[in-house]
Design an enzyme around this catalytic site. Structure first.
Site, short mmCIF file in Angstrom:
data_model
loop_
_atom_site.label_atom_id
_atom_site.label_comp_id
_atom_site.label_asym_id
_atom_site.label_seq_id
_atom_site.Cartn_x
_atom_site.Cartn_y
_atom_site.Cartn_z
N GLU A 54 -0.10 -7.94 -2.03
CA GLU A 54 -1.53 -7.68 -1.98
C GLU A 54 -2.36 -8.75 -2.67
OE1 GLU A 54 -3.33 -3.66 -1.67
OE2 GLU A 54 -3.53 -3.94 -3.84
N LYS A 56 -5.79 -9.15 -4.51
CA LYS A 56 -6.96 -8.51 -5.11
C LYS A 56 -7.32 -9.25 -6.39
CE LYS A 56 -4.60 -4.82 -7.74
NZ LYS A 56 -4.56 -3.36 -7.95
N LYS A 116 -7.06 -3.37 3.37
CA LYS A 116 -7.06 -2.35 2.31
C LYS A 116 -8.52 -2.04 1.98
CE LYS A 116 -4.61 -0.16 -1.00
NZ LYS A 116 -4.09 -0.96 -2.13
N GLU A 165 -2.28 7.11 3.70
CA GLU A 165 -1.96 7.18 2.27
C GLU A 165 -2.09 8.62 1.76
OE1 GLU A 165 -3.24 4.03 -0.55
OE2 GLU A 165 -4.39 5.65 -1.47
N ASN A 185 0.83 6.74 -2.71
CA ASN A 185 0.18 5.95 -3.75
C ASN A 185 0.58 6.51 -5.11
OD1 ASN A 185 -1.46 4.36 -5.35
ND2 ASN A 185 -3.24 4.55 -4.02
N GLU A 215 3.43 2.65 -2.93
CA GLU A 215 2.29 1.79 -3.29
C GLU A 215 1.96 1.89 -4.78
OE1 GLU A 215 -1.07 2.88 -0.92
OE2 GLU A 215 0.16 3.53 0.74
N SER A 216 1.77 0.73 -5.39
CA SER A 216 1.23 0.62 -6.76
C SER A 216 2.27 0.86 -7.86
CB SER A 216 0.05 1.57 -6.99
OG SER A 216 -0.98 1.34 -6.08
#
Length: 265
Positions: A54, A56, A116, A165, A185, A215-216
């Protein structure tokens, strides 16, 4: 009002401004509307890493992570370093991204690109295709099931895939909305606290015939291997790479460790 509520409230204002500046008819005239997309689900199923790297620049919880990061350089390095795909955050207020970031990347990147974003309006689906996205994220926590299904159908009609998600068990009824991939997530969007164990808790409820993505909060190859063993095939990682001076080099090193020290080329 929690963080997610604030983001959605601000997003409604932002989307309205985008609509006024660039109509759907104008989006439909974009050359990207004619582009054949690259399948994110196929890329993940065929990948040895499964990593969606990702891009960001900041986050609501950490502030600026990499303020001056060059999106073209970083994502090209992600591709060279072995990423299966890349996720581009296009929210500026909370994440420091713009739609221009994805537009720039599309020109030089072959791997699938996930937009995203906090999608709350069908306009953003058209916009995603117009700026070069291969897939869009739909978040169950901000959409009702009927709207989620409608947005999924629209994305499919434009040739894009959908990553749905989920955050908690009560959202499992969204699994019938037609998404191509299911994401869990690990970050609580109301507090932005992260707990990777959440993916292990949720995986028992996820369909075995869909590509599932954690995710994350993932920061080690051992965690990716453990998630693979329970059924995940995609791993969305951002801050772990973006906090480094050279995010692409950090990704490359991670992939080598994940593959047992093998060079990724």
């Amino acid at each position: 009002m929690n963080i997610l509520d604030k983001i959605v409230a601000d997003k409604r204002i932002e989307v309205q401004r985008h609509k006024e500046a660039y109509t759907v008819d104008m989006l439909l005239g974009s050359e990207q509307m004619m582009r054949s997309t690259v399948s994110l689900s196929h890329a993940l199923s065929e990948s040895s890493s499964g990593i969606i790297a990702e891009f960001k620049r900041r986050s609501p919880s950490k502030g600026w992570i990499h303020r001056d990061a060059d999106v073209e350089r970083v994502v090209l390095d992600y591709q060279r370093g072995g990423a299966s795909a890349s996720s581009i955050l296009t929210d500026y207020t909370y994440f420091g991204g713009t739609v221009a970031d994805l537009c720039k990347v599309r020109k030089s990147i072959d791997i699938p690109l996930l937009r995203k974003e906090f999608v709350i309006d069908e306009y953003q689906i058209y916009q995603a295709k117009a700026i070069g996205a291969d897939a869009v994220l739909l978040i169950a926590a901000v959409l009702d099931r009927k709207t989620c299904r409608r947005f999924t159908d629209l994305a499919h009609s434009l040739g894009m895939e959908v990553l749905l998600e989920l955050h908690e068990e009560k959202e499992l009824d969204y699994l019938d909305t037609g998404a191509d991939m299911i994401g869990v997530n690990n970050r609580d969007l109301t507090t932005f606290e992260t707990r990777v164990e959440h993916s292990f808790d949720m995986v028992r409820y996820l369909p075995s015939d869909k590509i599932c993505i954690s995710e994350s909060g993932i920061s080690s190859p051992d965690t990716v291997r453990a998630l693979r063993r329970v059924g995940f095939r995609g791993f969305l990682m951002g801050e772990n790479f973006m906090k480094e001076v050279r995010p692409g080099a950090a990704l490359s090193q991670f992939v080598k460790q994940l593959n047992g020290g093998e060079d990724v080329g």
